[in-house]
Write an enzyme that holds these catalytic residues in place. Structure first.
Site: not given
Ligand code: SF4
Lengths: 254, 369
Positions: A156, A95, A204, A182
């Site tokens: 995030g 990635k 994530n 993301a």
């Protein structure tokens, strides 16, 4: 079934390994998510040890590992990280992440395209993390990338699909899988990405930093499946009915 | 995978069956879809969609105005030669037709150019029959720099060329290539193309790919309506278009929807495309693809052309001659087909203005691109 390069995935939820409180919580969440592709940052692996706290249990889980080049600020650094990963992990998947900007971690389009073209030439299976830029995605496809990973919103940030109009164009045009990466902060956002026709999503922070990562992993798993099924079934669309001006086809009747 | 490989995988009989079994439901879904794909195009081209023509027209109008504004590009064909080494039974230039053959000399070319310029055109379509030896790359390479001195936009409609040949012409100022498949149905294609290089269906089919890889700005596709089932031909052209758009995303695309016209020794259409059918087809393509350019030639009648203008058309010709040297010496019986709209360019432009459309004579400057 989702095919990327030579590999097939049953699950369209890809996950990451950062931000978990401990390895056990991470493993439990990842296994609940049923994710079959997990990214991990090369910068976090301890190269001096044979056993790595993060790496070894992941390898034992049998998921496909996607090393990422997070931390690289230039094409040169990213290429170096990819080569290191190939050597250490025995995978040519990478990635590609290049962000010179430490504040928002915005991907550098110019360095990413340069690195992608070198890595593809060297036989890597490259999945670049990029801004939701339709032209850039086409150019990355041209140099041989196996998928593109445009961002939904800043890494995030949990802001979801702030780039939706551009993601729609990318999905419409791509001949390779599009993985929304993301910014996805809630299962509903992952579901929306899948409804739009994304091939997969990568989540994530939203899982790792929730109060109950294992539960959240289940929610994301279900949301991704639901979104995918809705996409396949074909969504009804929202229309604003055209205001009827004078008829345009009356001449055909005369 | 080249389009010809992709095309081989299409089952034309099955597609035709699907096309004819589309329901009102399918059409309504297509009309409501925010992004349309090839299945939506199929529904919009199907017989079921004819009941929704007014809705299609309203949407086509809105999409066109949103994307192109009130602008309609004006162009004119300039016939370079009527020499042809092919036999197509619908065309006046067919090799065996007894017809005075002519290729423009430099002087004749300049005379044509000056008449066209006087009428205000800045966009030109160079047309010739398909005669590789006498009107081939050498002739085009000679002619193009002359033409380019006078027009900012130069398109050609000639025989399919090789990639390197297109590249050479791009270097000389070529902006667009029109290459019409005529029909996408191989058996019908073979029936109408009975002699010459044009018999090679696949070579023609792969031409747009060569054009695109040579870096030509715009590529024109087209079918000759009347040779076979127009709904299926249009759908297959839709497949071609989406294939090309996906792979060659730097190019612009246009389509042309000529109905078969009478010509010397020509066939009568096997299938008649009614006015209603043509409207459906134009609207279907506009709904399928908002940025597609759609050209309308002088083959259609004046009042019908006026009514078509708002529905999705983006480029028109006016005051055309379809014979080499025809602007300077009209009516010498060398023409390719009869035209139906005899209005002059300025008459046409005035008509357009009265219905709120803006004739655009120049919208291209290569040096800036
Ligand atoms: S259609 Fe073209 S190739 Fe066929 S006879 Fe006419 S000019 Fe020649």
């Amino acid at each position: 079934m989702l095919t990327i390069a030579d590999h097939q995935f049953e699950s369209r939820l890809f996950t990451g390994t950062g931000k978990f409180s401990d390895t056990e919580t991470m493993l439990a969440a990842l296994s609940t998510s049923q994710s079959q592709l997990v990214t991990l940052a090369m910068k976090r692996i301890d190269l001096s040890k044979n056993f790595d706290d993060l790496l070894t249990p992941l390898q034992e889980m049998g998921v496909k590992l996607l090393p990422n080049t997070a931390g690289a600020r230039t094409a040169k650094e990213a290429i170096f990280a990819a080569e290191l990963a190939r050597e250490m992990l025995g995978t040519n998947w990478v990635k590609l992440e290049i962000h010179p900007d430490p504040k928002y971690l915005m991907p550098d389009a110019i360095e990413t395209l340069a690195a992608a073209s070198v890595l593809c030439e060297k036989g890597f299976t490259v999945l670049p993390y990029v801004h939701a830029d339709p032209v850039l995605c086409r150019r990355l496809e041209e140099v041989g990338c196996a998928a593109v990973m445009p961002l939904g919103s800043p890494i995030g940030s949990n802001q979801g699909l702030a780039t939706e109009p551009f993601l729609e164009i990318i999905i419409e045009q791509a001949n390779i899988p599009v993985v929304i990466d993301a910014g996805i902060g809630a299962p509903s956002q992952a579901c929306r990405a899948m409804e739009m026709g994304a091939d997969a999503v990568l989540v994530n922070t939203a899982i790792a930093s929730s109060a109950n990562p294992q539960h959240m992993a289940t929610c994301f798993k279900d949301a991704v499946n639901t979104g995918r099924m809705a996409y396949l079934a074909g969504l009804g669309s929202v229309t604003k009915h055209a205001e009827h001006t004078s008829p345009l086809t009356q001449f055909l009747e005369s | 995978m080249s389009f010809s490989d992709y095309f081989k995988q299409l089952d034309l009989d099955k597609l035709s069956m699907q096309l004819y079994s589309c329901t009102a439901n399918d059409v309504e879904r297509a009309l409501a879809a925010p992004q349309r794909d090839i299945d939506h195009l199929m529904a919009l081209l199907s017989p079921a969609a004819s009941a929704y023509l007014e809705q299609m027209a309203q949407q086509a109008y809105q999409i066109t105005r949103q994307r192109f504004g009130a602008n309609i590009g004006m162009y004119l064909p300039l016939y370079l030669s009527n020499l042809c080494a092919n036999e197509c039974d619908y065309c006046g230039f067919s090799m065996s037709n007894k017809l005075k053959r002519k290729t423009l000399s430099d002087d004749e070319l300049i005379a044509e150019i000056s008449i066209i310029k006087q009428r205000g055109f800045d966009s030109i379509l160079l047309v010739s029959g398909e005669h590789e030896t006498k009107v081939g790359i050498d002739y085009f390479s000679h002619v193009l720099p002359i033409v380019k001195q006078h027009f900012s936009y130069v398109a050609i409609e000639v025989q399919p060329l090789k990639t390197e040949e297109y590249q050479a012409l791009v270097a000389l100022g070529l902006d667009a290539v029109m290459v019409y498949q005529e029909t996408y149905q191989p058996i019908t294609y073979a029936k109408h193309h009975t002699r010459g290089k044009k018999q090679d269906f696949v070579y023609r089919l792969t031409t747009p790919e060569r054009v695109a890889s040579a870096g030509v700005d715009k590529i024109g596709l087209g079918v000759l309506l009347g040779l076979d089932d127009w709904r299926l031909d249009a759908l297959l052209m839709g497949y071609h278009l989406s294939y090309l758009e996906r792979r060659f995303w730097r190019s612009r695309y246009s389509i042309s929807l000529p109905r078969l016209r009478p010509c010397t020794g020509g066939v009568t259409p096997k299938v008649e495309l009614t006015d209603k059918g043509l409207v459906q087809m134009i609207c279907a393509f506009r709904l399928f693809n908002a940025q597609l350019e759609i050209s309308l030639s002088t083959r259609e009648e004046p009042s019908f052309r006026n009514n078509l203008l708002p529905l999705g058309v983006t480029n028109i010709s006016a005051g055309s001659s379809t014979e080499p040297g025809g602007y300077q010496n009209p009516n010498t019986q060398l023409d390719q087909f009869e035209i139906s709209d005899e209005r002059s360019a300025s008459e046409m432009a005035n008509t357009m203005r009265t219905i709120g459309l803006n004739p655009v004579w120049k919208d291209w400057e290569k040096a800036w691109c």
